[in-house]
Design an enzyme around this catalytic site. Structure first.
Site, PDB file in Angstrom:
ATOM      1  CE1 TYR A 148      -3.559   2.707   1.030  1.00 25.36           C
ATOM      2  CE2 TYR A 148      -1.958   3.341   2.697  1.00 25.36           C
ATOM      3  CZ  TYR A 148      -3.108   3.599   1.980  1.00 25.36           C
ATOM      4  OH  TYR A 148      -3.814   4.758   2.222  1.00 25.36           O
ATOM      5  CE  LYS A 152      -3.403   6.053  -0.920  1.00 25.08           C
ATOM      6  NZ  LYS A 152      -4.373   6.930  -1.632  1.00 25.08           N
TER       7      LYS A 152
END
Length: 243
Positions: A148, A152
């Site tokens: 994740y 990002k």
């Protein structure tokens, strides 16, 4: 009235943003994969604030549909806010490519796909604002959420480049680093209250930052310094930590 397009309008943060902008008399375009749950919000915004709210089907993962989605909007928005994201499960993503791919595609590929289209329209019009909600997780890879976080990190870098490009054509690009936020996506996580924002705080911070022409905001100011400390821990020490 100016119009705000909210991509990923079903999330708690998106709902708070929609309410904030409607309160300030902006028309609202709500876009999400599932449109039926958005209808009560659409109706409430119109009745409560006297603005026009509309609902559109939008799938961040169906990048082939993004051009047609944006072209079909009856009015092009003055502000586009990219809210959608997918935290996923790190342990699952380490051994299950479908999970890893979904995390990457939702948080990076899908966002870049639709925002490229919006940015091209804004550049041609020499006006417009793009808001991207990224994450402090992208500022340094940690074992607890590095898939994740890496998506990002890519999104943050994309927004930086888009801001550099947009400056020369009158387009504002705001990067938002919320830190921890109380939402349905994080409801099972043990979040520290002092470090955690409410969706309404995120919405208010975004509205003020757009008005002020800011480039990057941390919703709770101290996250800037927390991440500065984390980024400056020497790698030889950092790799031994369990974060």
């Amino acid at each position: 009235m100016s119009t705000v397009l909210i991509l990923g309008a079903g999330s708690d943060i998106a709902v708070a943003i929609a309410r904030k902008y409607a309160q300030e008399k902006y028309n609202i375009q709500l876009a999400a994969r599932k449109t039926e749950p958005l209808v009560p919000l659409q109706q409430d915004l119109q009745i409560r604030y006297g603005i026009t709210a509309s609902v559109f089907a939008f799938d961040a993962l169906d990048t082939a549909s993004h051009e047609a989605f944006y072209a079909a909007l009856p009015e092009k928005p003055a502000i586009t806010i990219c809210v959608f994201g997918y935290l996923g499960v790190q342990e699952k993503a380490q051994s299950n490519w479908a999970e890893a791919s979904r995390i990457i595609a939702t948080n990076y590929t899908g966002a870049v796909s639709i925002l490229n289209i919006v940015a091209n329209d804004y550049a041609a019009r020499k006006a417009g604002t793009i808001v991207g909600i990224s994450s402090v997780a992208g500022e340094r890879g940690r074992q607890s959420n590095y898939i994740y976080g890496s998506a990002k990190a890519g999104f943050t870098a994309y927004l930086q480049g888009l801001r550099n490009r947009g400056f020369h054509s009158g387009v504002q690009v705001l990067s938002v680093q919320p830190g921890f936020v109380y939402t349905r996506m994080t409801e099972n996580l043990p979040l520290p209250p002092l470090l955690t924002a409410q969706p309404e705080q995120v919405a208010n911070a975004i509205f003020k930052a757009v008005k002020a022409g800011k480039n990057v905001i941390y919703v709770k100011w101290f996250w800037r310094y927390i991440m500065l400390l984390i980024k400056n821990v020497p790698e030889g020490i950092f790799k031994k930590l369990k974060m």
